[in-house]
Design a protein around this motif. Structure first.
Motif, PDB file in Angstrom:
ATOM      1  N   LEU A  70       0.828  -1.202   0.000  1.00  0.00           N
ATOM      2  CA  LEU A  70       0.000   0.000   0.000  1.00  0.00           C
ATOM      3  C   LEU A  70       0.868   1.259   0.000  1.00  0.00           C
ATOM      4  O   LEU A  70       0.520   2.254  -0.624  1.00  0.00           O
ATOM      5  N   LYS A  71       2.002   1.190   0.673  1.00  0.00           N
ATOM      6  CA  LYS A  71       2.908   2.342   0.703  1.00  0.00           C
ATOM      7  C   LYS A  71       3.434   2.667  -0.691  1.00  0.00           C
ATOM      8  O   LYS A  71       3.740   3.820  -0.991  1.00  0.00           O
ATOM      9  N   LEU A  72       3.526   1.654  -1.552  1.00  0.00           N
ATOM     10  CA  LEU A  72       3.983   1.887  -2.927  1.00  0.00           C
ATOM     11  C   LEU A  72       3.023   2.812  -3.684  1.00  0.00           C
ATOM     12  O   LEU A  72       3.442   3.532  -4.592  1.00  0.00           O
ATOM     13  N   LEU A  73       1.745   2.792  -3.292  1.00  0.00           N
ATOM     14  CA  LEU A  73       0.774   3.679  -3.936  1.00  0.00           C
ATOM     15  C   LEU A  73       1.173   5.141  -3.745  1.00  0.00           C
ATOM     16  O   LEU A  73       1.074   5.951  -4.659  1.00  0.00           O
ATOM     17  N   GLY A  74       1.637   5.464  -2.549  1.00  0.00           N
ATOM     18  CA  GLY A  74       2.041   6.833  -2.253  1.00  0.00           C
ATOM     19  C   GLY A  74       3.308   7.257  -2.964  1.00  0.00           C
ATOM     20  O   GLY A  74       3.579   8.451  -3.077  1.00  0.00           O
ATOM     21  N   GLU A  75       4.069   6.290  -3.452  1.00  0.00           N
ATOM     22  CA  GLU A  75       5.331   6.589  -4.127  1.00  0.00           C
ATOM     23  C   GLU A  75       5.190   6.636  -5.640  1.00  0.00           C
ATOM     24  O   GLU A  75       6.134   6.966  -6.341  1.00  0.00           O
ATOM     25  N   SER A  76       4.019   6.321  -6.152  1.00  0.00           N
ATOM     26  CA  SER A  76       3.822   6.222  -7.596  1.00  0.00           C
ATOM     27  C   SER A  76       3.565   7.588  -8.233  1.00  0.00           C
ATOM     28  O   SER A  76       2.577   8.260  -7.916  1.00  0.00           O
ATOM     29  N   GLU A  77       4.442   7.968  -9.153  1.00  0.00           N
ATOM     30  CA  GLU A  77       4.252   9.221  -9.891  1.00  0.00           C
ATOM     31  C   GLU A  77       3.038   9.111 -10.820  1.00  0.00           C
ATOM     32  O   GLU A  77       2.305  10.083 -11.002  1.00  0.00           O
ATOM     33  N   GLU A  78       2.836   7.921 -11.413  1.00  0.00           N
ATOM     34  CA  GLU A  78       1.694   7.729 -12.311  1.00  0.00           C
ATOM     35  C   GLU A  78       0.381   7.944 -11.555  1.00  0.00           C
ATOM     36  O   GLU A  78      -0.518   8.637 -12.029  1.00  0.00           O
ATOM     37  N   LEU A  79       0.276   7.356 -10.373  1.00  0.00           N
ATOM     38  CA  LEU A  79      -0.939   7.497  -9.576  1.00  0.00           C
ATOM     39  C   LEU A  79      -1.111   8.954  -9.133  1.00  0.00           C
ATOM     40  O   LEU A  79      -2.207   9.503  -9.190  1.00  0.00           O
ATOM     41  N   ARG A  80      -0.034   9.568  -8.720  1.00  0.00           N
ATOM     42  CA  ARG A  80      -0.085  10.965  -8.292  1.00  0.00           C
ATOM     43  C   ARG A  80      -0.594  11.861  -9.433  1.00  0.00           C
ATOM     44  O   ARG A  80      -1.385  12.768  -9.223  1.00  0.00           O
ATOM     45  N   SER A  81      -0.126  11.558 -10.629  1.00  0.00           N
ATOM     46  CA  SER A  81      -0.547  12.322 -11.798  1.00  0.00           C
ATOM     47  C   SER A  81      -2.042  12.150 -12.062  1.00  0.00           C
ATOM     48  O   SER A  81      -2.753  13.122 -12.335  1.00  0.00           O
ATOM     49  N   LEU A  82      -2.530  10.913 -11.955  1.00  0.00           N
ATOM     50  CA  LEU A  82      -3.963  10.660 -12.148  1.00  0.00           C
ATOM     51  C   LEU A  82      -4.799  11.425 -11.123  1.00  0.00           C
ATOM     52  O   LEU A  82      -5.867  11.954 -11.438  1.00  0.00           O
TER      53      LEU A  82
END
Length: 91
Positions: free
Chosen positions: A25-37
């Protein structure tokens, strides 16, 4: 009822296979792709609506027809459950 909750409050033993480890779940916070979405105000509104809905299940079924929501869900799944690489020779 308005107080803090834990995963144990919503998952039964049958749901245990659906639990995602905290490390993933912590990987979600590190994702630039997700952050961009998540910069998209329409997606943010969809997520707020789901979070505040009484009947999340039927709303999620409806939103899974929305391409933007599907893109978000697919992105999350790729992060927490990366697809296995094809055509990789065993070591």
């Amino acid at each position: 009822a308005g107080g803090p909750w834990s995963v144990d409050d919503i998952l039964t033993e049958d749901d245990e296979q659906d639990r995602v480890p905290l490390q993933k779940l912590k990987l979600l916070g590190e994702s630039e792709e997700l952050r961009s979405l998540l910069q998209n105000p329409h997606l943010r509104q969809l997520l707020l609506t789901v979070d505040q809905a009484g009947d999340k299940s039927s709303l999620l079924k409806k939103y899974m027809q929305e391409p933007l929501f599907v893109e978000f869900a697919d992105c999350c799944l790729r992060i927490v459950e990366p697809p296995e690489k094809e055509n990789v020779l065993p070591e």
